[in-house]
Design a protein around this motif. Sequence first.
Motif, mmCIF file in Angstrom:
data_model
loop_
_atom_site.group_PDB
_atom_site.id
_atom_site.type_symbol
_atom_site.label_atom_id
_atom_site.label_comp_id
_atom_site.label_asym_id
_atom_site.label_seq_id
_atom_site.Cartn_x
_atom_site.Cartn_y
_atom_site.Cartn_z
ATOM 1 N N PHE A 87 -24.653 34.440 -36.914
ATOM 2 C CA PHE A 87 -24.598 35.815 -36.433
ATOM 3 C C PHE A 87 -24.245 35.743 -34.958
ATOM 4 C CE2 PHE A 87 -29.017 34.487 -36.044
ATOM 5 C CZ PHE A 87 -29.407 34.927 -34.787
ATOM 6 N N SER A 88 -23.339 36.603 -34.549
ATOM 7 C CA SER A 88 -22.903 36.554 -33.147
ATOM 8 C C SER A 88 -22.322 37.897 -32.726
ATOM 9 C CB SER A 88 -21.861 35.458 -32.949
ATOM 10 O OG SER A 88 -20.690 35.748 -33.690
ATOM 11 N N ARG A 89 -22.282 38.057 -31.410
ATOM 12 C CA ARG A 89 -21.601 39.206 -30.803
ATOM 13 C C ARG A 89 -21.095 38.756 -29.436
ATOM 14 N NH1 ARG A 89 -27.032 42.588 -30.715
ATOM 15 N NH2 ARG A 89 -28.115 41.507 -29.044
ATOM 16 N N PRO A 90 -20.099 39.451 -28.911
ATOM 17 C CA PRO A 90 -19.542 39.063 -27.613
ATOM 18 C C PRO A 90 -20.597 39.131 -26.510
ATOM 19 C CG PRO A 90 -18.127 40.670 -28.709
ATOM 20 C CD PRO A 90 -19.399 40.592 -29.495
ATOM 21 N N ALA A 91 -20.502 38.176 -25.571
ATOM 22 C CA ALA A 91 -21.429 38.152 -24.445
ATOM 23 C C ALA A 91 -20.706 38.307 -23.104
ATOM 24 C CB ALA A 91 -22.238 36.857 -24.443
ATOM 25 N N VAL A 92 -19.388 38.160 -23.102
ATOM 26 C CA VAL A 92 -18.617 38.276 -21.870
ATOM 27 C C VAL A 92 -17.380 39.133 -22.124
ATOM 28 C CG1 VAL A 92 -19.420 36.068 -20.887
ATOM 29 C CG2 VAL A 92 -17.380 36.115 -22.322
ATOM 30 N N TRP A 93 -16.738 39.545 -21.067
ATOM 31 C CA TRP A 93 -15.619 40.479 -21.166
ATOM 32 C C TRP A 93 -14.484 39.962 -22.053
ATOM 33 C CZ3 TRP A 93 -10.717 39.223 -19.677
ATOM 34 C CH2 TRP A 93 -10.562 38.105 -18.839
ATOM 35 N N TYR A 94 -14.147 38.673 -21.960
ATOM 36 C CA TYR A 94 -12.989 38.190 -22.704
ATOM 37 C C TYR A 94 -13.264 38.070 -24.201
ATOM 38 C CZ TYR A 94 -15.092 33.611 -21.576
ATOM 39 O OH TYR A 94 -15.952 32.563 -21.407
ATOM 40 N N THR A 95 -14.509 37.855 -24.613
ATOM 41 C CA THR A 95 -14.772 37.871 -26.054
ATOM 42 C C THR A 95 -14.866 39.309 -26.558
ATOM 43 O OG1 THR A 95 -17.129 37.482 -25.609
ATOM 44 C CG2 THR A 95 -15.797 35.580 -26.255
ATOM 45 N N ARG A 96 -15.315 40.238 -25.708
ATOM 46 C CA ARG A 96 -15.271 41.654 -26.092
ATOM 47 C C ARG A 96 -13.826 42.100 -26.245
ATOM 48 N NH1 ARG A 96 -19.997 41.783 -23.087
ATOM 49 N NH2 ARG A 96 -19.017 42.167 -21.082
ATOM 50 N N LEU A 97 -12.974 41.661 -25.325
ATOM 51 C CA LEU A 97 -11.551 41.995 -25.365
ATOM 52 C C LEU A 97 -10.905 41.431 -26.634
ATOM 53 C CD1 LEU A 97 -9.248 43.306 -23.711
ATOM 54 C CD2 LEU A 97 -8.851 41.065 -22.695
#
Length: 183
Positions: free
Chosen positions: A147-157
């Motif tokens: 299970f994961s979710r973005p933690a920084v801007w570039y993974t959110r992007l």
Amino acid sequence: MTRLMSSLSRPHRPRPTLSYREVAATRTPSALPEGYHHLRYSTVVGHGRAAFETAGAAVTTWRMHRATGARLLADAERAAPGVAVDISAGLGPLRMGAACSVVWTAYEDRRIGFAYGTLTGHPECGEESFMVHLEPDGTVRFTVNAFSRPAVWYTRLGGPVVPLLQRAYARRLGTILRRLVRT
């Protein structure tokens, strides 16, 4: 003595901590926490006790991960709770590192593997388990649950591309583990 004195004069750096609250949630893959992207991947990698033991050793001694071409540094030769792991991929200045810590292990008669969780500074936030199972009929199955979710801007992007890359990496691990079991 000079070496000791210089180490004492360095500023104290806090050790990174786990970046999520649901520690060890991958122990129960059917109940992964809400609010995260879930990854469930499974593939057959061999048959019989020898294949199971070979696969389990490749997973827990980092051999499987290293065979992908990733650079893996761990502060122990074998997965154990609390072992720090840093995995990086890419080339030269484009190499991206990901700091994790092993949060649980299983060294059982029919199940071998571990899970690591992301540490502060990791581009994602969450946990991933890598397990080898010996089924009653002798089938050796490798599973990845995460299970994961973005933690920084570039993974959110990266949006929906990141889960696709995670699934591709899980498949690559399965292919490599199957090859390691055969050789």
